[in-house]
Enzyme design. Structure first.
Site, PDB file in Angstrom:
ATOM      1  N   CYS A   2       9.473  -8.606  -0.831  1.00  0.00           N
ATOM      2  CA  CYS A   2      10.453  -8.615   0.259  1.00  0.00           C
ATOM      3  C   CYS A   2      10.480  -7.291   1.021  1.00  0.00           C
ATOM      4  O   CYS A   2      10.131  -6.254   0.469  1.00  0.00           O
ATOM      5  CB  CYS A   2      11.836  -8.859  -0.306  1.00  0.00           C
ATOM      6  SG  CYS A   2      11.966 -10.320  -1.313  1.00  0.00           S
ATOM      7  N   TRP A  73      10.201 -12.911  -0.139  1.00  0.00           N
ATOM      8  CA  TRP A  73       9.191 -13.482  -1.050  1.00  0.00           C
ATOM      9  C   TRP A  73      10.004 -14.141  -2.161  1.00  0.00           C
ATOM     10  O   TRP A  73      10.663 -13.469  -2.949  1.00  0.00           O
ATOM     11  CB  TRP A  73       8.304 -12.374  -1.594  1.00  0.00           C
ATOM     12  CG  TRP A  73       7.089 -12.821  -2.346  1.00  0.00           C
ATOM     13  CD1 TRP A  73       5.862 -13.112  -1.821  1.00  0.00           C
ATOM     14  CD2 TRP A  73       6.954 -12.993  -3.754  1.00  0.00           C
ATOM     15  NE1 TRP A  73       4.986 -13.462  -2.822  1.00  0.00           N
ATOM     16  CE2 TRP A  73       5.632 -13.392  -4.012  1.00  0.00           C
ATOM     17  CE3 TRP A  73       7.837 -12.868  -4.828  1.00  0.00           C
ATOM     18  CZ2 TRP A  73       5.163 -13.668  -5.302  1.00  0.00           C
ATOM     19  CZ3 TRP A  73       7.372 -13.132  -6.105  1.00  0.00           C
ATOM     20  CH2 TRP A  73       6.047 -13.522  -6.331  1.00  0.00           C
ATOM     21  N   ASN A  99      16.464  -6.881  -1.473  1.00  0.00           N
ATOM     22  CA  ASN A  99      15.215  -6.926  -2.258  1.00  0.00           C
ATOM     23  C   ASN A  99      15.598  -6.732  -3.724  1.00  0.00           C
ATOM     24  O   ASN A  99      16.458  -5.908  -4.013  1.00  0.00           O
ATOM     25  CB  ASN A  99      14.274  -5.793  -1.868  1.00  0.00           C
ATOM     26  CG  ASN A  99      13.752  -5.930  -0.456  1.00  0.00           C
ATOM     27  OD1 ASN A  99      13.987  -6.930   0.201  1.00  0.00           O
ATOM     28  ND2 ASN A  99      13.048  -4.907   0.007  1.00  0.00           N
ATOM     29  N   GLY A 100      14.926  -7.424  -4.616  1.00  0.00           N
ATOM     30  CA  GLY A 100      15.230  -7.260  -6.050  1.00  0.00           C
ATOM     31  C   GLY A 100      15.829  -8.535  -6.616  1.00  0.00           C
ATOM     32  O   GLY A 100      15.737  -9.606  -6.000  1.00  0.00           O
ATOM     33  N   GLU A 480     -13.033  -5.703 -11.879  1.00  0.00           N
ATOM     34  CA  GLU A 480     -12.512  -5.477 -10.527  1.00  0.00           C
ATOM     35  C   GLU A 480     -13.220  -6.374  -9.501  1.00  0.00           C
ATOM     36  O   GLU A 480     -12.588  -6.928  -8.602  1.00  0.00           O
ATOM     37  CB  GLU A 480     -12.656  -3.985 -10.168  1.00  0.00           C
ATOM     38  CG  GLU A 480     -12.242  -3.585  -8.775  1.00  0.00           C
ATOM     39  CD  GLU A 480     -10.787  -3.884  -8.435  1.00  0.00           C
ATOM     40  OE1 GLU A 480     -10.014  -4.301  -9.316  1.00  0.00           O
ATOM     41  OE2 GLU A 480     -10.442  -3.742  -7.258  1.00  0.00           O
ATOM     42  N   LYS A 484     -11.301  -9.097  -7.176  1.00  0.00           N
ATOM     43  CA  LYS A 484     -11.386  -9.084  -5.704  1.00  0.00           C
ATOM     44  C   LYS A 484     -11.744 -10.474  -5.207  1.00  0.00           C
ATOM     45  O   LYS A 484     -11.150 -10.980  -4.280  1.00  0.00           O
ATOM     46  CB  LYS A 484     -12.439  -8.083  -5.200  1.00  0.00           C
ATOM     47  CG  LYS A 484     -12.120  -6.631  -5.178  1.00  0.00           C
ATOM     48  CD  LYS A 484     -11.016  -6.202  -4.276  1.00  0.00           C
ATOM     49  CE  LYS A 484      -9.685  -6.363  -4.946  1.00  0.00           C
ATOM     50  NZ  LYS A 484      -9.071  -5.232  -5.574  1.00  0.00           N
ATOM     51  N   HIS A 503     -20.661 -14.389 -26.994  1.00  0.00           N
ATOM     52  CA  HIS A 503     -19.609 -14.838 -27.899  1.00  0.00           C
ATOM     53  C   HIS A 503     -18.791 -15.977 -27.308  1.00  0.00           C
ATOM     54  O   HIS A 503     -17.669 -16.232 -27.750  1.00  0.00           O
ATOM     55  CB  HIS A 503     -18.714 -13.655 -28.282  1.00  0.00           C
ATOM     56  CG  HIS A 503     -19.478 -12.560 -28.969  1.00  0.00           C
ATOM     57  ND1 HIS A 503     -19.834 -12.631 -30.292  1.00  0.00           N
ATOM     58  CD2 HIS A 503     -20.002 -11.412 -28.486  1.00  0.00           C
ATOM     59  CE1 HIS A 503     -20.533 -11.546 -30.605  1.00  0.00           C
ATOM     60  NE2 HIS A 503     -20.655 -10.795 -29.523  1.00  0.00           N
ATOM     61  N   LYS A 602       1.816  -7.362  -1.645  1.00  0.00           N
ATOM     62  CA  LYS A 602       1.124  -6.081  -1.756  1.00  0.00           C
ATOM     63  C   LYS A 602       1.703  -5.237  -2.877  1.00  0.00           C
ATOM     64  O   LYS A 602       0.979  -4.654  -3.658  1.00  0.00           O
ATOM     65  CB  LYS A 602       1.213  -5.329  -0.420  1.00  0.00           C
ATOM     66  CG  LYS A 602       0.551  -3.949  -0.439  1.00  0.00           C
ATOM     67  CD  LYS A 602      -0.941  -4.038  -0.721  1.00  0.00           C
ATOM     68  CE  LYS A 602      -1.628  -2.700  -0.790  1.00  0.00           C
ATOM     69  NZ  LYS A 602      -2.951  -2.800  -1.446  1.00  0.00           N
TER      70      LYS A 602
HETATM   71  O1  M6R Z   1       0.653  -0.709  -6.228  1.00  0.00           O
HETATM   72  P1  M6R Z   1      -0.042  -0.853  -7.552  1.00  0.00           P
HETATM   73  O2  M6R Z   1      -1.325  -0.105  -7.621  1.00  0.00           O
HETATM   74  O3  M6R Z   1       0.867  -0.507  -8.704  1.00  0.00           O
HETATM   75  O4  M6R Z   1      -0.361  -2.385  -7.668  1.00  0.00           O
HETATM   76  C1  M6R Z   1      -0.908  -2.930  -8.845  1.00  0.00           C
HETATM   77  C2  M6R Z   1      -1.432  -4.328  -8.608  1.00  0.00           C
HETATM   78  O5  M6R Z   1      -0.392  -5.174  -8.207  1.00  0.00           O
HETATM   79  C3  M6R Z   1      -2.530  -4.355  -7.533  1.00  0.00           C
HETATM   80  O6  M6R Z   1      -3.569  -3.493  -7.847  1.00  0.00           O
HETATM   81  C4  M6R Z   1      -3.076  -5.785  -7.380  1.00  0.00           C
HETATM   82  O7  M6R Z   1      -3.757  -6.175  -8.526  1.00  0.00           O
HETATM   83  C5  M6R Z   1      -3.974  -5.871  -6.147  1.00  0.00           C
HETATM   84  N1  M6R Z   1      -3.653  -7.035  -5.364  1.00  0.00           N
HETATM   85  C6  M6R Z   1      -5.415  -6.005  -6.477  1.00  0.00           C
HETATM   86  O8  M6R Z   1      -6.206  -6.034  -5.342  1.00  0.00           O
END
Ligand code: M6R
Length: 607
Positions: A2, A73, A99-100, A480, A484, A503, A602
């Protein structure tokens, strides 16, 4: 997640609120709304869906110099028009954005219903508006204070009242909130990006602080009504850093920024000729840190993957035992924190709820608590005893890219710094730092292989399952790369240590399965070549990320992306780049919204 924006001043509030909402879009949301405080009424417009939908139903000539707005959100209640914020009390006298999560919302709702209050929405937030209305005694600030004493949970809120036009009362606990200071105008926001077009002067609220904002100024107090003198700070970021600047998406912009961003990250911190590292943010705790008996790195998502690389770095370069913990698990376990344990939280946003809680838990148990954070002044940065900022600039794309490479660079510098203070020789440090200094330029050359990465994406984009395999330093990169791909293209992908394939996961290999090997030259090169052979002999489609000049691998793999050679511990910063590009192109080819993938936010500010 949010986002909040509120305006008090002399200009028309609506265009400022709308622009702020658009700047907050990157955080992820499913509905949006605006409340404008008129002379005799608060006018609310809100709707499910994108801000463009809200714009279609708003009256753009609506005159008001005070207002609040929100991107939601959903947590409590479906993402529909009614549950969108702002929420009002039943008379429409008050409006709240939040927010929260209000954890005792059910108890409060029942209490209010018994008092005759009728609710419109399913949200926890509406409870706040109704409670404020019930308690109102002619003083909005005092009433919000009283209401918040009844509330358990986390909040960043902004509240307006029809009877006190020109005033916003805002408060914070566990959810970021700041006030932008303009000339005769003030903007309350949950995120600096929402105010940057108007001012770079800002006051950050701490937990359990409130602020009463009017065109005459701001008054900050604690929830207990003790006045607080706040320092005005300067936001480091510039407006063009949070704009697309001709790029189609923030993700590709940020992938391309990596060379320059990593240079900034290292600037003034390393001296390869002398083999020295200067990390000002940890200078005060250097002695305690150097004597650490154990390091715990804690984070979520991509930052957790960077932490895994950090584990290898700390053990190899600094020779300090190191573990990496999911913040969400660490906070609820009963972690053993002995004397000499250092806990380092890694976070781009500095607002991730689980990472923040893990850090607080570690502090409470007596650990030295450090942060590797990008957003200056964020909650995690303010909670740590000391820390190192990434300085890679704002990251707007939901898929984390330059933050990952920045986190690995910072962890590399930290490991070398500790190594040098414990056992590493000066020539050893000189060699490491010389290689590190070359990384930004090497990153830039890898970006020239964009077309080759697009080709890989085109070839395999119709496959619904991919595997990513790596060993040693490349195992976290495999995780990673898979993350992605899945988060932006919705293709199922799994990352694994290559040796683990035998395994179980080897059962998945068919002639339909793309398998990405991160197979650079290094201590485990021959082992990973054997793993490639195992996949090939079962018909798997091998894509390799390999070291320049490795011609042997092109006979084994269907596609090869080459990266320049560097020291093994630094290779993850290079090998991740083609994986970011492959994911980006796969998402585009599948018609996905790269910067705003479905269901994702984000910064994850709730559990
Ligand atoms: O802001 P942060 O680095 O703490 O966020 C952690 C994860 O939420 C963040 O890296 C998330 O996995 C991304 N969407 C990955 O691309």
């Amino acid at each position: 997640m949010c986002g909040i924006i509120g305006y008090v001043g002399t200009k028309q509030a609506l265009p400022i609120l709308l622009e702020g909402l658009k700047r907050l879009e990157y955080r992820g949301y499913d509905s949006a709304g605006v409340a404008l405080v008129g002379d005799d009424a608060i006018r609310i417009t809100k709707s499910a869906g994108r801000i463009s939908v809200l714009e279609q139903i708003l009256k753009h000539d609506d005159q008001a110099v005070t207002g609040i707005a929100h991107t939601r959100w959903a947590t409590h209640g479906a993402p529909n028009d009614i549950n969108a914020h702002p929420h009002t009390d039943q008379s429409g006298r008050f409006a709240v954005v939040h927010n929260g999560i209000i954890e005792n919302h059910y108890t409060l709702r029942t209490y209010l219903q018994n008092e005759g209050v009728t609710f419109k929405s399913d949200t926890d937030t509406e409870v706040l508006g109704q409670l404020i209305a019930l308690l109102y005694d002619g003083d909005l600030e005092e009433t919000v204070r009283k209401a918040l004493h009844e509330v358990r949970g986390t909040y960043g809120i902004a509240v307006v009242c029809r009877d006190e036009p020109g005033v916003i009362v805002a408060a914070k606990r566990g959810s970021p909130l700041l006030v932008g200071i303009g000339k005769g105008e003030y903007i309350v926001a949950s995120d600096a990006s929402a105010i940057l077009a108007h001012t770079s002067q800002v006051v950050y609220l701490e937990d359990d602080e409130m602020v009463c904002v009017s065109a005459n100024g701001i008054r900050t107090t604690t929830l207990e009504d003790i006045p607080v003198t706040k320092k005005i700070q300067e936001i480091e970021w510039t407006l063009d850093q949070i704009e697309l600047g001709g790029h189609e998406h923030f993700m590709i912009k940020e992938i391309h920024e990596q060379g320059a961003a990593l240079k900034t990250c290292m600037r003034g911190r390393i001296d390869p000729e002398k083999g020295t590292i200067h990390l000002g943010g940890i200078a005060d705790v250097a002695r305690e840190l150097t004597r650490a008996k154990r390091i715990i790195l804690t984070a979520c998502g991509t930052a957790w993957h960077a932490g895994l690389v950090g584990e290898y770095l700390m053990e190899e370069l600094a020779r300090i035992p190191c573990e990496v913990e999911y913040a969400s698990e660490f906070r609820y376990r009963n972690p053993i924190i002995e004397d000499g344990t250092v806990v380092i939280a890694i976070s781009q946003s500095g607002e991730t709820a689980d990472t923040l809680a893990a850090l607080e838990e570690a502090k409470q148990r007596g650990a030295l608590a450090l942060g590797v954070v990008n957003v200056v002044g964020s909650s995690i940065a303010r909670t740590t005893d000391a820390g190192i900022y990434l300085h890679v600039g704002p990251e707007i794309g939901v898929a984390s890219t330059k933050a990952f490479s920045g986190q690995v660079v910072v962890l590399s510098m930290l490991a070398c710094y500790l190594g040098r203070r414990r056992h590493m020789s000066q020539p050893g440090a000189e060699q490491f730092l010389t290689a590190l200094e070359r990384i930004p330029e090497q990153v830039t050359t890898i970006l020239e292989q964009n077309d080759a990465c697009r080709k890989v994406a085109e070839t395999y984009v119709d496959r619904d399952n991919w595997l990513y395999l790596g060993r040693g330093y490349q195992y976290p990169v495999a995780l990673e790369g898979a993350l992605k791909l899945k988060e932006i293209s919705y293709i199922h992908a799994e990352g694994l240590p290559a040796a683990e394939m035998k395994h179980g996961p080897i059962a998945l290999i068919t002639d339909d399965m793309p398998v990405v090997f991160i197979a650079t030259r290094g201590s485990q090169y021959e082992k990973i070549i054997s793993n490639i052979e195992e996949v090939r002999s079962r018909g798997g489609r091998v894509i390799a990320i390999a070291t320049e000049g490795d011609h042997h691998i092109s006979q084994l793999a269907e596609s090869v992306i080459y990266i320049p050679d560097t020291l093994e511990p630094l290779q993850p910063i290079l090998t991740v780049i083609p994986l970011q590009l492959i994911a980006y192109h796969a998402a585009l080819l599948r018609g996905c919204n790269v910067d705003k993938p479905r269901n994702l936010a984000k910064s994850v500010t709730v559990e």
